[in-house]
Write a protein that holds these residues in place. Structure first.
Motif, short mmCIF file in Angstrom:
data_model
loop_
_atom_site.label_atom_id
_atom_site.label_comp_id
_atom_site.label_asym_id
_atom_site.label_seq_id
_atom_site.Cartn_x
_atom_site.Cartn_y
_atom_site.Cartn_z
N ILE A 114 0.17 -3.66 -3.50
CA ILE A 114 0.45 -4.71 -4.48
C ILE A 114 -0.71 -5.69 -4.58
O ILE A 114 -1.12 -6.09 -5.68
N TYR A 115 -1.29 -6.05 -3.43
CA TYR A 115 -2.38 -7.03 -3.43
C TYR A 115 -3.58 -6.53 -4.23
O TYR A 115 -4.27 -7.31 -4.88
N ARG A 116 -3.82 -5.23 -4.18
CA ARG A 116 -4.96 -4.67 -4.91
C ARG A 116 -4.83 -4.86 -6.42
O ARG A 116 -5.83 -4.84 -7.14
N MET A 118 -1.03 -8.67 8.11
CA MET A 118 -2.19 -7.91 7.66
C MET A 118 -1.85 -7.39 6.27
O MET A 118 -1.06 -6.48 6.10
N PHE A 119 -2.46 -8.01 5.24
CA PHE A 119 -2.03 -7.76 3.86
C PHE A 119 -3.06 -7.05 3.00
O PHE A 119 -2.77 -6.70 1.85
N GLU A 120 -4.26 -6.81 3.52
CA GLU A 120 -5.29 -6.15 2.73
C GLU A 120 -6.20 -5.35 3.63
O GLU A 120 -6.50 -5.76 4.75
N ALA A 155 2.71 -5.65 9.15
CA ALA A 155 1.88 -5.10 8.08
C ALA A 155 2.67 -4.05 7.31
O ALA A 155 3.66 -3.52 7.82
N GLY A 156 2.24 -3.78 6.10
CA GLY A 156 2.89 -2.75 5.30
C GLY A 156 1.97 -2.29 4.19
O GLY A 156 1.33 -3.12 3.53
N VAL A 177 0.01 5.39 4.87
CA VAL A 177 1.29 4.72 4.64
C VAL A 177 1.69 4.11 5.97
O VAL A 177 1.68 4.79 7.00
N PHE A 178 2.00 2.81 5.97
CA PHE A 178 2.32 2.16 7.23
C PHE A 178 3.30 1.02 7.00
O PHE A 178 3.35 0.42 5.93
#
Length: 375
Positions: free
Chosen positions: A201-203, A172-174, A194-195, A276-277
């Motif tokens: 970063i993806y944003r 789960m990246f976004e 996920a993180g 934050v996860f």
């Protein structure tokens, strides 16, 4: 071993991938039309009433535009006609790839998820299935859905499924805006990867998926993809032989669990800030509000100050030790960066003279080698 009817089965989902990934099916091809007809037939077999949205999609992220044929179906809940959960994947491929992973796996995961949902107890809210067209040329189907389809106003939660490779865990990246609430629900799903660092970063990156257009709805959203084997992405090797069924299973388990959780929960979701996860071995998935991040940083800074003060009292050469420590730290960072850069140059050079094939930038083996060397 028999899998319960209400559970997700990669073996059942792979039957769809076998039909989807026989050959490339880009927009405008005869294979694309065959894919459209196949998906409509499968949705009807699941007891749904699919429809085709014929529209002109205009991407808001680029100058791309074109005619699309989105495929939609609505699975009614006990409170039908109100807010709904949207399941999204695109059914077109690039010209070079059969699209087993990108995005046959996403399509198959959603079809199997709907089948499993239909086999279980009725959900509280509706599920909307959206198989977008024209994602590869420029997110055209998603743009057309957001701008023109009447169901767009009902979407209260979106789950998008993509692929950047052919194997690996479904990350789960976004997320959509204010992700704390959605990520708390994600925490209830076993085996999540996920993180928040990935989403942050993806944003900042120029990469896009259909979620880039769906974001205009201003709704909570989660975006999933597996990305190992990225050297096969958008190539002829994005085929059935290279698709990892474990990746498909991970995709589908999360799709099914989250579809059930959100469709049986309150919709619209409560508005929250960001979270934050991250996931840790043994501990599992950790989630806390971004508001706590500053407090934790201040606590860490205070502890560092305490350590410095105590060290100064106990050492007669405190100033020299601090300078040497700082210099060693900076020097190690510079040297490790230089070593990694030189290793990259050597690897790139080897690729020009040895017939290994593929791009060195995509190989996890090289990433690990460069990382170890930089230490």
């Amino acid at each position: 071993m028999s899998v319960p009817r209400s559970a997700f089965s990669a073996a059942r989902a792979m039957k769809h991938v076998l039909a989807i990934a026989k050959r490339p099916h880009p927009v405008g091809s005869a294979e694309h039309d065959q894919m459209r007809d196949y998906l409509i037939a499968q949705l009807r077999n699941l007891g749904l009433d699919p429809q085709i949205q014929n529209a002109t999609g205009v991407c808001t992220r680029s100058a791309d535009a074109g005619r699309v044929q989105n495929i939609l179906a609505r699975m009614p809940g006990r409170q039908s006609g109100g807010p709904a959960v949207l399941l999204v994947a695109h059914y077109d491929s690039v010209e070079a790839a059969p699209g087993a992973a990108d995005d046959g796996a996403g399509i198959a995961a959603i079809l199997e998820t709907v089948r499993a949902l239909r086999a279980g107890a009725p959900l509280l809210h509706d599920i909307i299935v959206l198989f977008t067209d024209g994602e590869e040329p420029g997110l055209l189907g998603a743009a057309a859905f957001v701008r023109e389809h009447p169901w767009a106003k009902d979407v209260a939660m979106a789950l998008n499924f993509e692929a950047r490779g052919t194997t690996g865990r479904s990350l789960m990246f976004e997320t959509g805006p204010g992700n704390l609430d959605a990520v708390r629900v994600l925490r209830t799903v076993p085996g999540v990867t996920a993180g928040s660092v990935f989403t942050t970063i993806y944003r900042t990156m120029p990469n896009d998926t259909d979620l880039s257009e769906l974001a205009l709805l201003g709704i909570p959203a989660l975006n999933f993809a597996f990305g190992d084997g990225a050297d096969r992405y958008h190539t002829s090797r994005d085929d059935i032989a290279h698709l990892n069924t474990g990746s498909l299973q991970h995709h589908g388990q999360q799709a099914l669990a989250l579809a059930r959780a959100f469709a049986n929960g309150p919709l619209p979701r409560q508005r929250t800030g960001d979270a934050v996860f991250f996931d840790l071995p043994l501990i599992g998935f950790v989630v806390y509000s971004e508001k706590w991040a500053m407090l934790l940083a201040l606590v860490a800074a205070a502890l560092a100050v305490v350590v410095i003060i105590r060290s100064r009292r106990e050492s007669t050469r405190f100033g020299r030790d601090v300078v040497l420590g700082a210099a060693a730290t900076i020097g190690a960072v510079v040297l490790s960066g230089a070593a990694a850069y030189l290793a990259g140059l050597v690897i790139a050079l080897l690729h020009t003279i040895v017939p290994w094939g593929g791009a060195p930038a995509w190989s996890p083996v090289y990433w690990a080698a460069v990382a170890i060397l930089s230490l």
